[in-house]
Enzyme design. Structure first.
Site, PDB file in Angstrom:
ATOM      1  N   HIS A  24     -31.023 -12.139  27.384  1.00  0.00           N
ATOM      2  CA  HIS A  24     -31.596 -10.788  27.500  1.00  0.00           C
ATOM      3  C   HIS A  24     -33.033 -10.885  27.990  1.00  0.00           C
ATOM      4  CE1 HIS A  24     -28.656  -8.647  24.520  1.00  0.00           C
ATOM      5  NE2 HIS A  24     -28.145  -8.810  25.721  1.00  0.00           N
ATOM      6  N   HIS A  80     -16.154  -5.114  27.730  1.00  0.00           N
ATOM      7  CA  HIS A  80     -17.593  -4.810  27.711  1.00  0.00           C
ATOM      8  C   HIS A  80     -18.163  -5.123  29.087  1.00  0.00           C
ATOM      9  CE1 HIS A  80     -21.705  -4.698  26.505  1.00  0.00           C
ATOM     10  NE2 HIS A  80     -21.855  -5.958  26.169  1.00  0.00           N
ATOM     11  N   GLU A  82     -21.351  -5.652  30.092  1.00  0.00           N
ATOM     12  CA  GLU A  82     -22.557  -6.468  30.292  1.00  0.00           C
ATOM     13  C   GLU A  82     -22.201  -7.711  31.112  1.00  0.00           C
ATOM     14  OE1 GLU A  82     -24.957  -6.979  26.785  1.00  0.00           O
ATOM     15  OE2 GLU A  82     -26.676  -7.620  27.988  1.00  0.00           O
ATOM     16  N   ASP A  84     -22.781 -10.788  31.270  1.00  0.00           N
ATOM     17  CA  ASP A  84     -22.362 -12.103  30.766  1.00  0.00           C
ATOM     18  C   ASP A  84     -20.855 -12.160  30.538  1.00  0.00           C
ATOM     19  OD1 ASP A  84     -23.100 -10.243  28.769  1.00  0.00           O
ATOM     20  OD2 ASP A  84     -23.252 -11.778  27.246  1.00  0.00           O
ATOM     21  N   HIS A 146     -21.648  -3.384  21.385  1.00  0.00           N
ATOM     22  CA  HIS A 146     -22.969  -2.818  21.214  1.00  0.00           C
ATOM     23  C   HIS A 146     -23.385  -1.935  22.378  1.00  0.00           C
ATOM     24  CE1 HIS A 146     -25.447  -5.703  23.808  1.00  0.00           C
ATOM     25  NE2 HIS A 146     -24.220  -6.134  23.952  1.00  0.00           N
ATOM     26  N   ASP A 165     -18.462  -8.875  21.948  1.00  0.00           N
ATOM     27  CA  ASP A 165     -19.727  -9.356  21.378  1.00  0.00           C
ATOM     28  C   ASP A 165     -19.744  -9.366  19.843  1.00  0.00           C
ATOM     29  OD1 ASP A 165     -21.248 -10.116  23.563  1.00  0.00           O
ATOM     30  OD2 ASP A 165     -22.027  -8.111  23.918  1.00  0.00           O
ATOM     31  N   TYR A 193     -27.895 -13.356  15.819  1.00  0.00           N
ATOM     32  CA  TYR A 193     -27.189 -12.465  16.743  1.00  0.00           C
ATOM     33  C   TYR A 193     -27.193 -11.034  16.202  1.00  0.00           C
ATOM     34  CZ  TYR A 193     -23.606 -11.403  20.228  1.00  0.00           C
ATOM     35  OH  TYR A 193     -22.923 -10.897  21.304  1.00  0.00           O
ATOM     36  N   HIS A 226     -18.690 -14.801  22.333  1.00  0.00           N
ATOM     37  CA  HIS A 226     -19.706 -15.859  22.319  1.00  0.00           C
ATOM     38  C   HIS A 226     -19.459 -16.772  21.127  1.00  0.00           C
ATOM     39  CE1 HIS A 226     -22.251 -14.050  25.368  1.00  0.00           C
ATOM     40  NE2 HIS A 226     -22.292 -12.919  24.704  1.00  0.00           N
TER      41      HIS A 226
END
Ligand code: FEO
Length: 396
Positions: A24, A80, A82, A84, A146, A165, A193, A226
């Site tokens: 991030h 998700h 994002e 990554d 999130h 996540d 996290y 992750h």
């Protein structure tokens, strides 16, 4: 690069990133690297659940190709948006143009804005299912876990939850299961996290977890996007999330974090720490220039409280203290007990700024700031000691 079969017909095909140290941007240090977990569910039809960060696409394709021909993928499920997890999605859909992209309605805008591409898309909502032929994938929207478009994928027959996540940790490892690695590091990374990503969303986390628990979904394995996969007592991480979300889990620690110009504030920090120690609590002294702020936030998650100190410079805090205050404001450790301390020369603005930031972070300021002019005298250090004792008595 071998895939890893986590249960019959379900393969981990993700990537291991040993080298990454900042996540991030530079807001979150990942001392142990991370993994981008993607899962291939092989039935009569084939679904890829999440992808990897773009630079690791080839690693994922190599793993998939050792199991099936890439062209056989029917569904690209994006839990998700994002990057990554979605970074390699455009390349999956470029190589397998007939595959259907499955996501929530809210994800469409985000995916299109990220990748500006036209794909065959199937939107899903909570309870919708895809049948792979004897293997059923069911979806649960999980807004703000999130991002607004986040969802969980649940493989019904094998009771496998893939929550993206949620429940993850940044932990690069050749092992795939949580019970195979160093437990201290595992939990430390899970804590970090939660603190740095999910803490400000604790109400939504609590609501979603309670909702999922009410469904009484049997869960045999939790495979996040992750880090390590939870197979032994997988609900332990769910219980821990609930405790963190409710602020119910605390140790005997008190975080003291500060910076100093000419050591006056450091002298106060040490005297305050002694007072805390003598009340039976454990002070964690974290001089800001020598500390990692995302680690400090992780330590705060289960601490009983936090004291933030600064010398006054130009009627303000020292610039080095600003990032910690920013973290407290945005991560919003709601209800966490706190107070400010510091020193000044001719005006004492630092403690006021610290206290204001704590209030904006919805924290509970339980003491008036402790502040001294110039260099603390023996009597003032005695008072700082007593102030530390009183803080400890109030948070115990
Ligand atoms: Fe929200 Fe791991 O990305």
């Amino acid at each position: 690069m071998k895939p890893f079969e986590i249960m019959k017909g379900v393969y981990w095909v993700g990537a291991i990133d040993h080298d990454i140290r900042n996540f991030h941007g530079y807001s979150y240090t990942v001392h142990h690297g991370t993994t981008y977990n993607a899962y291939l569910v092989v039935g009569k039809k084939i679904a890829l659940v999440d992808a990897v960060y773009g630079p690791f696409a080839e690693e994922m394709f190599d793993r998939i190709s050792r199991i099936v021909d890439l062209q056989k993928i029917d569904y690209m499920i994006s839990n998700h948006t994002e990057t990554d997890h979605s970074g390699a999605v455009p390349e999956v859909l470029r190589r397998v143009p007939n595959a259907t992209l499955v996501c929530t309605a809210r994800a469409i805008d985000a995916l299109k804005k990220h990748y500006r591409d036209g794909w065959k898309i199937q939107t899903v909502k909570t309870g919708d299912e895809i049948n792979l032929g004897g293997k059923t994938l069911r979806f649960y929207e999980a807004p703000m876990l999130h991002w607004p478009e986040s969802m969980f994928t649940y493989y019904v027959e094998e009771q496998l939850l893939m929550p993206n996540d949620a429940f993850g940790q940044h932990y690069a490892s050749e092992e795939r299961y949580a019970d195979e690695v160093d437990q201290y590091v595992l939990w430390r990374e899970a804590e970090k996290y939660y603190a740095n990503i999910l803490w400000p969303l604790s109400r939504q986390v609590q609501r979603k977890i309670e909702e999922v628990l009410e469904l009484k979904l049997p869960i045999k394995i939790i495979a996040p996007s992750h880090g390590l996969i939870w197979r032994k007592d997988p609900l332990q991480i769910v219980t821990r999330y609930l405790q963190w979300a409710k602020g119910e889990r605390t140790t005997d620690k008190v975080v003291i974090t500060w910076d100093t110009m000419w050591q006056s504030t450091t002298k106060l920090a040490r005297a305050i720490a002694e007072g805390i120690r003598d009340e039976g609590l454990t002070p964690l002294l974290r001089l800001i220039p020598h500390s990692d702020r995302s680690d400090t936030m992780a330590e705060l998650l289960e601490a009983k409280g936090i004291l933030v100190g600064s010398s006054t410079l130009h009627n303000e805090i020292l610039p080095t203290v600003a990032p910690i205050l920013s973290d407290l404001e945005v991560l919003k450790p709601e209800g966490k007990k706190c107070a400010a301390f510091g020193s000044y020369g001719w005006s004492g603005g630092a403690v006021k700024k610290i206290q204001e930031a704590m209030e904006r972070g919805k924290m509970q300021v339980i003491m008036e700031p402790f502040t001294v002019k110039w260099v603390p005298t023996k009597e003032e250090l005695d008072k700082a000691y007593e102030w530390g004792k009183e803080f400890a008595q109030k948070v115990k």
